[in-house]
Design a protein around this motif. Structure first.
Motif, PDB file in Angstrom:
ATOM      1  N   THR A  48      23.182  91.399  65.635  1.00 16.88           N
ATOM      2  CA  THR A  48      21.609  91.465  65.480  1.00 16.88           C
ATOM      3  C   THR A  48      21.465  91.884  63.699  1.00 16.88           C
ATOM      4  OG1 THR A  48      20.903  91.970  67.416  1.00 16.88           O
ATOM      5  CG2 THR A  48      19.420  92.644  65.715  1.00 16.88           C
ATOM      6  N   GLY A  49      22.218  92.918  63.147  1.00 18.09           N
ATOM      7  CA  GLY A  49      22.452  92.887  61.996  1.00 18.09           C
ATOM      8  C   GLY A  49      22.700  91.865  61.184  1.00 18.09           C
ATOM      9  N   MET A  50      23.771  91.309  61.527  1.00 17.71           N
ATOM     10  CA  MET A  50      23.962  89.732  60.789  1.00 17.71           C
ATOM     11  C   MET A  50      22.896  88.978  60.434  1.00 17.71           C
ATOM     12  SD  MET A  50      27.347  89.720  59.991  1.00 17.71           S
ATOM     13  CE  MET A  50      27.943  88.094  59.848  1.00 17.71           C
ATOM     14  N   LYS A  51      21.947  88.841  61.529  1.00 21.26           N
ATOM     15  CA  LYS A  51      20.770  88.363  61.481  1.00 21.26           C
ATOM     16  C   LYS A  51      19.680  88.701  60.466  1.00 21.26           C
ATOM     17  CE  LYS A  51      21.293  86.173  66.070  1.00 21.26           C
ATOM     18  NZ  LYS A  51      20.862  86.317  67.354  1.00 21.26           N
ATOM     19  N   ILE A  52      19.738  90.009  60.243  1.00 21.77           N
ATOM     20  CA  ILE A  52      18.820  90.711  59.705  1.00 21.77           C
ATOM     21  C   ILE A  52      19.020  90.570  58.110  1.00 21.77           C
ATOM     22  CG2 ILE A  52      17.683  92.993  59.167  1.00 21.77           C
ATOM     23  CD1 ILE A  52      17.846  93.785  62.186  1.00 21.77           C
ATOM     24  N   ASP A  53      20.234  90.972  57.767  1.00 21.94           N
ATOM     25  CA  ASP A  53      20.651  90.998  56.424  1.00 21.94           C
ATOM     26  C   ASP A  53      22.279  91.235  56.325  1.00 21.94           C
ATOM     27  OD1 ASP A  53      21.113  91.560  53.803  1.00 21.94           O
ATOM     28  OD2 ASP A  53      19.365  93.124  53.544  1.00 21.94           O
ATOM     29  N   SER A  54      22.816  90.199  55.911  1.00 21.08           N
ATOM     30  CA  SER A  54      24.354  90.150  55.648  1.00 21.08           C
ATOM     31  C   SER A  54      24.779  90.275  54.359  1.00 21.08           C
ATOM     32  CB  SER A  54      25.038  89.063  56.609  1.00 21.08           C
ATOM     33  OG  SER A  54      24.728  87.927  56.064  1.00 21.08           O
ATOM     34  N   LYS A  55      23.690  90.218  53.502  1.00 23.32           N
ATOM     35  CA  LYS A  55      24.223  89.964  52.082  1.00 23.32           C
ATOM     36  C   LYS A  55      24.043  91.202  51.011  1.00 23.32           C
ATOM     37  CE  LYS A  55      22.359  85.194  52.227  1.00 23.32           C
ATOM     38  NZ  LYS A  55      21.551  84.199  51.710  1.00 23.32           N
ATOM     39  N   THR A  56      23.103  91.977  51.367  1.00 21.97           N
ATOM     40  CA  THR A  56      23.001  93.083  50.550  1.00 21.97           C
ATOM     41  C   THR A  56      24.183  94.190  50.483  1.00 21.97           C
ATOM     42  OG1 THR A  56      21.582  94.642  52.241  1.00 21.97           O
ATOM     43  CG2 THR A  56      20.455  93.081  50.560  1.00 21.97           C
ATOM     44  N   PRO A  57      24.522  94.739  49.400  1.00 23.30           N
ATOM     45  CA  PRO A  57      25.890  95.549  49.599  1.00 23.30           C
ATOM     46  C   PRO A  57      25.755  96.706  50.778  1.00 23.30           C
ATOM     47  CG  PRO A  57      25.227  95.298  47.256  1.00 23.30           C
ATOM     48  CD  PRO A  57      24.090  94.622  48.041  1.00 23.30           C
ATOM     49  N   GLU A  58      24.758  97.339  50.600  1.00 18.49           N
ATOM     50  CA  GLU A  58      24.961  98.455  51.602  1.00 18.49           C
ATOM     51  C   GLU A  58      24.917  98.141  53.331  1.00 18.49           C
ATOM     52  OE1 GLU A  58      21.466 100.841  51.740  1.00 18.49           O
ATOM     53  OE2 GLU A  58      20.003  99.253  51.626  1.00 18.49           O
ATOM     54  N   CYS A  59      24.337  96.667  53.315  1.00 19.47           N
ATOM     55  CA  CYS A  59      24.320  96.105  54.873  1.00 19.47           C
ATOM     56  C   CYS A  59      25.682  95.591  55.061  1.00 19.47           C
ATOM     57  CB  CYS A  59      23.240  95.007  54.852  1.00 19.47           C
ATOM     58  SG  CYS A  59      21.567  95.849  55.012  1.00 19.47           S
ATOM     59  N   ARG A  60      26.287  94.796  54.051  1.00 15.85           N
ATOM     60  CA  ARG A  60      27.417  94.375  54.183  1.00 15.85           C
ATOM     61  C   ARG A  60      28.734  95.419  54.372  1.00 15.85           C
ATOM     62  NH1 ARG A  60      29.117  89.928  49.614  1.00 15.85           N
ATOM     63  NH2 ARG A  60      31.038  89.987  50.975  1.00 15.85           N
ATOM     64  N   LYS A  61      28.457  96.537  53.725  1.00 16.87           N
ATOM     65  CA  LYS A  61      29.304  97.684  53.867  1.00 16.87           C
ATOM     66  C   LYS A  61      29.168  98.319  55.682  1.00 16.87           C
ATOM     67  CE  LYS A  61      30.533 102.315  52.459  1.00 16.87           C
ATOM     68  NZ  LYS A  61      30.281 103.354  51.294  1.00 16.87           N
ATOM     69  N   PHE A  62      27.943  98.312  55.840  1.00 17.66           N
ATOM     70  CA  PHE A  62      27.781  98.775  57.181  1.00 17.66           C
ATOM     71  C   PHE A  62      28.463  98.109  58.142  1.00 17.66           C
ATOM     72  CE2 PHE A  62      25.418  99.664  61.003  1.00 17.66           C
ATOM     73  CZ  PHE A  62      25.231 101.086  61.114  1.00 17.66           C
ATOM     74  N   LEU A  63      28.025  96.566  58.126  1.00 16.36           N
ATOM     75  CA  LEU A  63      28.404  95.782  58.989  1.00 16.36           C
ATOM     76  C   LEU A  63      30.054  95.678  59.118  1.00 16.36           C
ATOM     77  CD1 LEU A  63      25.928  92.815  58.619  1.00 16.36           C
ATOM     78  CD2 LEU A  63      26.017  94.417  60.469  1.00 16.36           C
ATOM     79  N   SER A  64      30.668  95.822  57.806  1.00 19.86           N
ATOM     80  CA  SER A  64      32.067  95.793  57.860  1.00 19.86           C
ATOM     81  C   SER A  64      32.614  96.950  58.595  1.00 19.86           C
ATOM     82  CB  SER A  64      32.521  95.726  56.288  1.00 19.86           C
ATOM     83  OG  SER A  64      34.024  95.806  56.309  1.00 19.86           O
ATOM     84  N   LYS A  65      32.124  98.013  58.534  1.00 23.98           N
ATOM     85  CA  LYS A  65      32.798  99.419  59.337  1.00 23.98           C
ATOM     86  C   LYS A  65      32.269  99.139  60.633  1.00 23.98           C
ATOM     87  CE  LYS A  65      34.095 101.501  55.651  1.00 23.98           C
ATOM     88  NZ  LYS A  65      35.563 101.811  55.541  1.00 23.98           N
ATOM     89  N   LEU A  66      31.236  98.701  61.022  1.00 22.06           N
ATOM     90  CA  LEU A  66      30.811  98.278  62.612  1.00 22.06           C
ATOM     91  C   LEU A  66      32.025  97.400  63.171  1.00 22.06           C
ATOM     92  CD1 LEU A  66      29.044  98.750  64.869  1.00 22.06           C
ATOM     93  CD2 LEU A  66      27.555  97.045  64.021  1.00 22.06           C
ATOM     94  N   MET A  67      32.249  96.411  62.315  1.00 19.54           N
ATOM     95  CA  MET A  67      33.336  95.280  62.859  1.00 19.54           C
ATOM     96  C   MET A  67      34.602  96.106  63.134  1.00 19.54           C
ATOM     97  SD  MET A  67      34.288  92.426  63.647  1.00 19.54           S
ATOM     98  CE  MET A  67      32.930  91.242  63.073  1.00 19.54           C
ATOM     99  N   ASP A  68      34.861  97.156  62.134  1.00 22.32           N
ATOM    100  CA  ASP A  68      36.160  97.876  62.375  1.00 22.32           C
ATOM    101  C   ASP A  68      36.088  98.616  63.645  1.00 22.32           C
ATOM    102  OD1 ASP A  68      37.141  97.156  60.102  1.00 22.32           O
ATOM    103  OD2 ASP A  68      36.432  98.834  58.838  1.00 22.32           O
ATOM    104  N   GLN A  69      35.084  99.248  63.920  1.00 24.25           N
ATOM    105  CA  GLN A  69      34.962  99.842  65.219  1.00 24.25           C
ATOM    106  C   GLN A  69      34.891  98.892  66.362  1.00 24.25           C
ATOM    107  OE1 GLN A  69      31.162 102.006  65.700  1.00 24.25           O
ATOM    108  NE2 GLN A  69      31.922 103.755  64.605  1.00 24.25           N
ATOM    109  N   LEU A  70      34.385  97.775  66.200  1.00 26.61           N
ATOM    110  CA  LEU A  70      34.373  96.566  67.290  1.00 26.61           C
ATOM    111  C   LEU A  70      35.971  96.326  67.591  1.00 26.61           C
ATOM    112  CD1 LEU A  70      31.617  94.372  66.843  1.00 26.61           C
ATOM    113  CD2 LEU A  70      31.834  95.645  68.786  1.00 26.61           C
TER     114      LEU A  70
END
Length: 282
Positions: A48-70
């Motif tokens: 869902t996060g990827m669909k919302i915003d995967s470009k701005t730096p703070e969102c990319r950083k958050f999604l990267s850490k979430l991927m680490d958790q996954l």
């Protein structure tokens, strides 16, 4: 199911991702209770996060850490079938969400209004969101999600305003969107899925209900010895590969239900598989 090791922490949630904050909270609450549920909640949040915003730096950083958790979760869960096989994972999530919904619905119908039942309604709705990682929701799941979320908000607001909620299936207004309530999901969870004593929770005693198009599946309430109503096949039944896949799905659902010793749900799904295989129809 063994508890998970400590996962890498997440940075602060970007404002853009407010819609997934409760799914992430549900994931954290289930890290020890049910790591499979925790995994899929994070997967839903990631997608869902990827669909919302995967470009701005703070969102990319958050999604990267979430991927680490996954990735850490997947490694810890190893060869767990509920993660390696989607059909098993879907069955696990659906049965878990249904048990939580039925617990809250039973408490509601009995007029027992409290934070845990509100939390259970709301969490059931969040878990039905999560089921979308496996594909489109069934009409039944869509209706359960809307009713559960609406009930959580309705009862929460009543208690907040000092009013007594109306128990059971009161009329839901179909045209009104259910608000995202910050407080409805903050109560501590009961033991998951909720399994109170038989004096307060007995799905077999709950009547099958239909209200404003929302139906509680009869098999979820039926006693384990309910006779199967399976028509005898007449002539040669030609089953398609899709039929076999659906029958296999029902059998997987039954197996998942038995992990929770939920005989009635297992019987219901096995009856569906038997009917499909003997008549070619669901």
């Amino acid at each position: 199911m063994a508890a998970l090791a400590l996962l890498p922490p997440l940075p602060p949630l970007p404002p853009q991702f407010k819609s997934i904050q409760h799914h992430l909270r549900t994931a954290q609450e289930h890290d020890k209770r049910d790591p499979v549920v925790a995994y899929y909640c994070r997967l839903y949040a990631m997608q869902t996060g990827m669909k919302i915003d995967s470009k701005t730096p703070e969102c990319r950083k958050f999604l990267s850490k979430l991927m680490d958790q996954l990735e850490a979760l997947k490694k810890q869960l190893g060869d767990n079938e509920a993660v390696t096989q989607e059909i098993v994972g879907c069955a696990h999530l659906e049965n878990y969400a249904l048990k939580m919904f039925l617990y809250a619905d039973n408490e509601d119908r009995a007029g027992r209004f409290h934070k845990n039942m509100i939390k259970s309604f709301y969490t059931a709705s969040l878990l039905i969101d999560v089921i979308t990682v496996f594909g489109e929701l069934t009409d039944e799941n869509v209706k359960h999600r809307k009713y559960a979320r609406w009930k959580a908000t309705y009862i929460h607001n009543c208690l907040k305003n000092g009013e007594t909620p109306q128990a059971g299936p009161v009329g839901i207004e179909e045209d009104n969107d259910v608000e995202e309530n910050e407080d409805a999901g903050t109560a501590s969870l009961p033991s998951q899925p909720p399994q109170p004593s038989s004096s307060t929770y007995d799905p077999s005693n709950m009547p099958s209900s239909s209200y404003t198009g929302i139906q509680i599946p009869p098999g979820a309430h039926a006693p384990a010895n309910t006779p199967a109503e399976v028509p005898h096949s007449t002539g040669d039944i030609r089953l398609t590969p899709e039929d076999f896949a659906r029958a296999q799905k029902y059998c997987k659902y039954a197996g998942s239900a038995l992990q929770y010793e939920d005989v009635s749900t297992a019987v219901q799904n096995l009856q569906k598989a038997l009917k499909l295989l003997t008549t070619g129809r669901e």
